[in-house]
Scaffold this motif. Sequence first.
Motif, PDB file in Angstrom:
ATOM      1  N   UNK A 172     -41.843 -19.023 -25.952  1.00 50.66           N
ATOM      2  CA  UNK A 172     -43.051 -19.299 -26.715  1.00 50.66           C
ATOM      3  C   UNK A 172     -42.914 -20.633 -27.439  1.00 50.66           C
ATOM      4  N   UNK A 173     -43.842 -21.555 -27.175  1.00 47.81           N
ATOM      5  CA  UNK A 173     -43.824 -22.856 -27.834  1.00 47.81           C
ATOM      6  C   UNK A 173     -44.761 -22.837 -29.032  1.00 47.81           C
ATOM      7  N   UNK A 174     -44.192 -23.074 -30.205  1.00 43.01           N
ATOM      8  CA  UNK A 174     -44.956 -23.093 -31.445  1.00 43.01           C
ATOM      9  C   UNK A 174     -45.218 -24.532 -31.867  1.00 43.01           C
ATOM     10  N   UNK A 175     -46.467 -24.831 -32.198  1.00 40.05           N
ATOM     11  CA  UNK A 175     -46.844 -26.165 -32.673  1.00 40.05           C
ATOM     12  C   UNK A 175     -47.192 -26.090 -34.152  1.00 40.05           C
ATOM     13  N   UNK A 234     -48.833 -33.312 -33.209  1.00 37.66           N
ATOM     14  CA  UNK A 234     -47.975 -32.280 -33.800  1.00 37.66           C
ATOM     15  C   UNK A 234     -47.031 -32.875 -34.834  1.00 37.66           C
ATOM     16  N   UNK A 235     -46.854 -32.146 -35.931  1.00 39.89           N
ATOM     17  CA  UNK A 235     -45.796 -32.503 -36.877  1.00 39.89           C
ATOM     18  C   UNK A 235     -44.452 -32.166 -36.256  1.00 39.89           C
ATOM     19  N   UNK A 236     -44.460 -31.158 -35.387  1.00 40.59           N
ATOM     20  CA  UNK A 236     -43.251 -30.768 -34.673  1.00 40.59           C
ATOM     21  C   UNK A 236     -43.536 -29.564 -33.801  1.00 40.59           C
ATOM     22  N   UNK A 237     -42.662 -29.315 -32.842  1.00 45.79           N
ATOM     23  CA  UNK A 237     -42.757 -28.126 -31.989  1.00 45.79           C
ATOM     24  C   UNK A 237     -41.376 -27.519 -31.837  1.00 45.79           C
ATOM     25  N   UNK A 238     -41.347 -26.244 -31.491  1.00 49.18           N
ATOM     26  CA  UNK A 238     -40.084 -25.568 -31.232  1.00 49.18           C
ATOM     27  C   UNK A 238     -40.353 -24.443 -30.234  1.00 49.18           C
ATOM     28  N   UNK A 239     -39.383 -24.188 -29.360  1.00 46.88           N
ATOM     29  CA  UNK A 239     -39.512 -23.136 -28.358  1.00 46.88           C
ATOM     30  C   UNK A 239     -38.655 -21.944 -28.774  1.00 46.88           C
ATOM     31  N   UNK A 240     -39.273 -20.774 -28.841  1.00 42.05           N
ATOM     32  CA  UNK A 240     -38.565 -19.548 -29.209  1.00 42.05           C
ATOM     33  C   UNK A 240     -38.257 -18.742 -27.956  1.00 42.05           C
ATOM     34  N   UNK A 241     -37.002 -18.423 -27.764  1.00 40.62           N
ATOM     35  CA  UNK A 241     -36.597 -17.560 -26.657  1.00 40.62           C
ATOM     36  C   UNK A 241     -35.921 -16.289 -27.155  1.00 40.62           C
ATOM     37  N   UNK A 242     -35.384 -16.349 -28.370  1.00 42.78           N
ATOM     38  CA  UNK A 242     -34.726 -15.194 -28.966  1.00 42.78           C
ATOM     39  C   UNK A 242     -34.998 -15.172 -30.459  1.00 42.78           C
ATOM     40  N   UNK A 243     -34.867 -13.997 -31.052  1.00 43.08           N
ATOM     41  CA  UNK A 243     -35.037 -13.873 -32.491  1.00 43.08           C
ATOM     42  C   UNK A 243     -33.933 -14.632 -33.215  1.00 43.08           C
ATOM     43  N   UNK A 244     -34.187 -14.968 -34.474  1.00 42.89           N
ATOM     44  CA  UNK A 244     -33.206 -15.706 -35.262  1.00 42.89           C
ATOM     45  C   UNK A 244     -33.818 -16.974 -35.830  1.00 42.89           C
ATOM     46  N   UNK A 245     -33.003 -17.745 -36.541  1.00 42.29           N
ATOM     47  CA  UNK A 245     -33.489 -18.958 -37.192  1.00 42.29           C
ATOM     48  C   UNK A 245     -33.502 -20.130 -36.219  1.00 42.29           C
ATOM     49  N   UNK A 246     -34.627 -20.819 -36.166  1.00 44.28           N
ATOM     50  CA  UNK A 246     -34.799 -22.000 -35.333  1.00 44.28           C
ATOM     51  C   UNK A 246     -35.229 -23.154 -36.228  1.00 44.28           C
ATOM     52  N   UNK A 247     -34.964 -24.383 -35.761  1.00 48.36           N
ATOM     53  CA  UNK A 247     -35.235 -25.558 -36.588  1.00 48.36           C
ATOM     54  C   UNK A 247     -36.194 -26.509 -35.880  1.00 48.36           C
ATOM     55  N   UNK A 248     -37.247 -26.886 -36.604  1.00 50.53           N
ATOM     56  CA  UNK A 248     -38.248 -27.817 -36.100  1.00 50.53           C
ATOM     57  C   UNK A 248     -38.129 -29.121 -36.890  1.00 50.53           C
ATOM     58  N   UNK A 249     -37.949 -30.221 -36.185  1.00 51.43           N
ATOM     59  CA  UNK A 249     -37.835 -31.522 -36.833  1.00 51.43           C
ATOM     60  C   UNK A 249     -39.235 -32.004 -37.244  1.00 51.43           C
TER      61      UNK A 249
END
Length: 257
Positions: free
Chosen positions: A126-129, A156-171
């Motif tokens: 899932x790609x979050x914008x 976009x201010x930033x995007x991040x792709x989620x593949x698993x639960x946990x903490x992710x970082x968006x620049x």
Amino acid sequence: MCALILSLMMNINLRRAGFSLLVLLTSQVAFAGVVQITTTADGYKYLGAPAPANSSNYYMDVGLYGTPGDHYSVGFAKFNTDLSSLSGASNIFLAINLRNFVEPIFGNGITNQPTDTQYPTSGGNFTLKATALTAAFPSSGVNGTWVQNNVIIPTAAGTVVFQNAGTHYMDITSTVQNWISTSATVKELAFVGIASTPNTWSLQIGTLEDQRDLDSNLISAASPMYLTAIPEPSTVTLISLGFLSILSQKKRKPFCC
């Protein structure tokens, strides 16, 4: 004698390098201010059935843009607080804790809708914008057109792709630096999914509220969204300590006169 001088110079240079590295890492850690969204300033708006923006649940629901009938949610977060601890940082990240994916089942079929405890925590894509808003997130009028004009079209201010639960970082360095340099009065982000496999999934992102049962027993602790200059401070600490450990254990070669 030349070998002795060279050996001493190398040892001194290595120690200086270690000190320089420590100073560099320490200076970066000094910028590692953590700025959290306030307890009542994070939430989401469900477009499928207009409802007030959530500010009390233990998660923020963010769906995939373009779902038929606007059957999805957009999230928002407000950082209307002092960001000075991040001033001067070369990189600034938004830390987002993914609790789980949501795979809703539409219609009145015989399959029951999954409950919160049954939602998957892995296997997503899932790609979050995130988009910086130019005006405060509205309490009404959030529909597909609003999302298109304020979240989808803007850069976009930033995007991040989620593949698993946990903490992710968006620049989101550029956005936060702009907030700081312009003394912005609106420091808000809007979130929406722009790609997902399977495409019916959405996200439940942790917020500042604990999840509790009807008896107020803690089910899961709050997992807040926050800004930080260093995505994994523990890694930086380990690198610096490891490097200094190597230097402290370096033995001088024996020499004769």
